[in-house]
Design an enzyme around this catalytic site. Structure first.
Site, short mmCIF file in Angstrom:
data_model
loop_
_atom_site.label_atom_id
_atom_site.label_comp_id
_atom_site.label_asym_id
_atom_site.label_seq_id
_atom_site.Cartn_x
_atom_site.Cartn_y
_atom_site.Cartn_z
N ASP A 192 -12.18 -1.66 7.12
CA ASP A 192 -10.81 -1.48 6.68
C ASP A 192 -10.57 -0.12 6.03
OD1 ASP A 192 -8.21 -2.07 6.20
OD2 ASP A 192 -8.57 -3.40 4.50
N ARG A 194 -18.45 -9.55 8.52
CA ARG A 194 -17.07 -9.17 8.79
C ARG A 194 -16.97 -8.03 9.80
NH1 ARG A 194 -12.49 -6.96 4.45
NH2 ARG A 194 -11.18 -6.03 6.05
N GLU A 209 -5.72 -12.68 7.58
CA GLU A 209 -5.35 -12.71 6.17
C GLU A 209 -4.18 -13.65 5.90
OE1 GLU A 209 -4.83 -8.49 5.36
OE2 GLU A 209 -6.97 -8.26 5.01
N ARG A 253 0.83 -1.22 0.00
CA ARG A 253 0.00 0.00 0.00
C ARG A 253 0.86 1.27 0.00
NH1 ARG A 253 -3.61 -3.10 -1.96
NH2 ARG A 253 -4.24 -4.77 -0.58
N GLU A 273 -4.75 4.11 0.93
CA GLU A 273 -5.13 2.86 0.26
C GLU A 273 -6.51 2.93 -0.38
OE1 GLU A 273 -4.99 -0.60 2.77
OE2 GLU A 273 -5.80 -1.91 1.22
N ARG A 280 -2.39 -6.40 17.07
CA ARG A 280 -3.45 -5.82 16.23
C ARG A 280 -4.77 -6.61 16.34
NH1 ARG A 280 -2.49 -5.42 10.63
NH2 ARG A 280 -3.25 -3.32 10.35
#
Ligand code: GCW
Length: 662
Positions: free
Chosen positions: A349, A320, A270, A145, A377, A303
């Site tokens: 996000d 989500r 992820e 990013r 991003e 995180r």
């Protein structure tokens, strides 16, 4: 290019400034109670010299009874300073060396903004204990990013230390940043070696540059390092071999890297490894590492971006948005004192519009840090202009209702809510090795603004521009007016031509620049926005996914109903008919059309206004921003036309104003 350097000095350019009687203060400097040999004090003195010489043509000499007195004060807390001018004497009082450095930057800022120092009186204590920037830099030099070139920390799987490293540290210290994480949270193989003999020496050297500017050095950690480096077949946080390996490893790390503050960890997200693999909790994982760094005063920043990216979006109950809260709330209070949970500002996000994460303040017994994204991003890749400070202000000012009288996000992350000290704020940085650091020169306003806001949350988005523009572009009132107007409106403009009313995404999968209405990468069925021929939006009320119930009252009820939900978030919380009438009197579908036409027109207006600054700002800066506006307009047009066409075709309802929809 400023001077001989191949990169800009941004707000520290220190070009000639109006004198305004400021020169006299910098001829002699009296240092009281501070050791001139101390590394941070030395940096402060160097900076004072650089600034005074460049801006006022004066070279300060150390002496006594000088007009500028810099003095240690027991009355001030660490990192705090007070700047006072009285009867021709200027005084910088500071609680410690870092406070002194910040005080010097404060004074230089005034000179750079062409303000007189006469009669100045300001006392500043940082609001947030930890104020960090997170780099998502990889060791091969690429940046996840990253929109402004390659990494200036890494190249070909090696560490780079040069003059730019020092300038970077100066820029960071000048805005009050006191911690930096240099590598990507997605720790690829080469970066796992940062905590091995292969790199210790260079890592230590790099961290020393930061130490000169009072900045603690952090690394992102691979949670499964026991497997990848340790030759152990497990990363189970309760496994004795794993625990012993980390203890030994941390002992080594803190011995070899003296300025090490601790580690940042992305686990179970992820595709990253984590404690879930072993049936353990996030707290088990974080606490195991925290115990290993505790003897050295280290901290573990863990995180909360943990969610299942394989969710089936055809299942209307899985959500989500719920994941962060669901994964972390049960263990509130179970985290060690030197663990901080780092929470993204929204539940999804870093979209252009999201509600505030209900974990912030939802956790009542756990250290918390807010994570925002200065890297653009989802907000235009530093091609489109998008000044993010107004958004960060909204986040900080949000009332969570977690505790009467101290319930804003700013309260929670400053430690005011819980009386804790391991708290703060982090941002994903927008820098790279581009000559101007941030791709679009105007994106440096975000780089600057985040730091200033992290230091002093009460600053307004406008006040920050009142500092940044004269320091970085020009103090010509006309230039200030135009640039300020563009920047202050830019976030809303970007929102208008992209995804409406909090729905998010609609962006090219993976790359995240450019329109793709059905393009959310984790949903191959194109259903995440729930658009059909009658309406769109996700029902997150108690009749839908129940996400709205993760908030305290009165927020939970406000979000739960379509009528009381803040309209800018309507499609995040509700499935809404296209014919639903908004408070403006417009239907939802008409709002979509109008805002997209408006957004494009506004962007066009920005580009024209910028054109009017030709010859009034540095030619290189002018050309850079002009080129970006050209690309922004193309992007805005694409978004406008694709979104409008898509919803025209879905709904079959034409634009009331009869404009052409392609
Ligand atoms: O949404 C994602 C980004 C990833 C990033 C991740 C995260 C570093 O697209 O590039 O990975 O967020 O925050 O961990």
């Amino acid at each position: 290019m400023d001077g001989k350097k191949a990169w800009k000095q941004l707000w520290l350019a220190y070009g000639k400034k109006k004198e305004l009687g400021n020169g006299k203060y910098f001829e002699n400097v009296w240092l009281k109670g501070f050791d001139a040999e101390d590394r941070v004090v030395n940096s402060a003195l160097q900076e004072l010299k650089l600034g005074a010489e460049g801006m006022l043509g004066v070279t300060p000499q150390l002496g006594t009874e000088a007009m500028l007195c810099m003095e240690k004060s027991e009355k001030l807390s660490p990192e705090s300073y007070s700047v006072q001018e009285n009867g021709g004497k200027l005084q910088i009082l500071a609680g410690d060396e870092k406070g002194l450095l910040y005080g010097v930057f404060h004074v230089l800022r005034q000179v750079s903004m062409e303000k007189s120092l006469t009669g100045i009186s300001a006392t500043c204590t940082p609001d947030n204990p930890l104020r960090t920037y997170n780099h998502w830099d990889n060791m091969d030099g690429s940046i996840e990013r990253g929109y402004s070139g390659k990494s200036f920390f890494f190249e070909n799987d090696d560490i780079v230390i040069n003059d730019r490293t020092r300038d970077y540290a100066r820029l960071m210290a000048s805005i009050g940043i006191n911690g930096v994480v240099i590598n990507n949270v997605n720790v690829k193989q080469a970066a796992t070696w940062l905590i091995t003999d292969r790199f210790f020496e260079k890592v230590a050297q790099l961290s020393e540059v930061f130490a000169d500017y009072g900045i603690k050095f952090f690394l992102s950690l691979n949670y499964a390092a026991t497997i990848e480096l340790g030759g152990i077949d497990s990363a189970d946080p309760l496994d004795e071999r794993v625990i012993a390996w980390w203890k030994e490893k941390m002992k080594e790390c803190f011995a070899k890297i003296p300025n090490l503050g601790g580690f940042l960890v992305k686990a179970d997200s992820e595709g990253r490894p984590g404690p879930f693999t072993y049936g353990r909790t996030q707290a088990d994982g974080a606490n195991m590492l925290a115990e290993a760094v505790r003897p050295y005063g280290g901290i573990i920043i863990w995180r909360c971006f943990v969610y299942n990216c394989r969710q089936d979006w055809r299942d209307y109950k899985t959500d989500r948005a719920r994941a962060g809260y669901d994964n972390f709330i049960q263990m509130d209070g179970d985290y060690a004192e030197n663990v901080i949970l780092q929470i993204k500002n929204g539940p999804m996000d870093f979209q252009i519009r999201e509600p505030i994460s209900p974990l912030l303040g939802g956790l009542q017994k756990t250290n918390q840090m807010l994570e925002v994204q200065v890297a653009q991003e989802y907000t235009g890749h530093q091609i489109d202009v998008c000044y993010l400070i107004p958004m960060f202000k909204e986040i900080l000012d949000f009332h969570t209702y977690c505790k009467p009288g101290a319930d804003t996000v700013a309260d929670v992350i400053s430690g005011r809510t819980m009386g804790n000290k391991n708290t703060g704020i982090a941002a994903v940085i927008n820098t790279g090795n581009d000559e101007n650091w941030t791709g679009n020169y105007l994106a440096a306003a975000n780089l600057y603004g985040y730091g200033r806001l992290a230091f002093q949350t009460s600053l307004s988005a406008e006040e920050i521009l009142d500092e940044w523009i004269p320091m970085s572009i020009s103090s010509d009132p006309e230039v200030i007016k135009v640039v300020k107007d563009i920047l202050l409106r830019s976030r809303e403009t970007y929102e208008k031509y992209t995804s409406p009313l909090g729905i998010g995404w609609m962006v090219t999968p993976h790359d995240h620049y450019g329109c793709s209405v059905d393009g959310y990468e984790y949903d191959r069925w194109g259903t995440y926005h729930r658009a059909d021929h009658l309406g769109m939006g996700v029902d997150r009320s108690d009749k839908g996914t129940g996400y709205a119930q993760q908030y305290y009252e009165p927020n939970a009820s406000a979000y739960n109903s379509m009528e009381s939900c803040p309209e800018e978030l309507l499609l995040f919380f509700h499935h809404v008919p296209y014919t639903y009438v908004l408070k403006t009197g417009k239907t939802l579908i008409q709002h979509i059309y109008d805002s997209h036409f408006e957004g494009y027109d506004e962007a066009e207006g920005f580009a024209k206004a910028w054109d009017g600054l030709e010859g009034k700002v540095d030619a290189q800066v002018f050309a850079n921003v002009k080129e970006r506006f050209g690309r922004q307009l193309y992007n805005a047009r694409e978004w406008r036309d694709q979104v409008n066409t898509y919803f025209y075709r879905k709904s079959g309802i034409p634009d009331e104003k009869g404009r052409t929809i392609y």
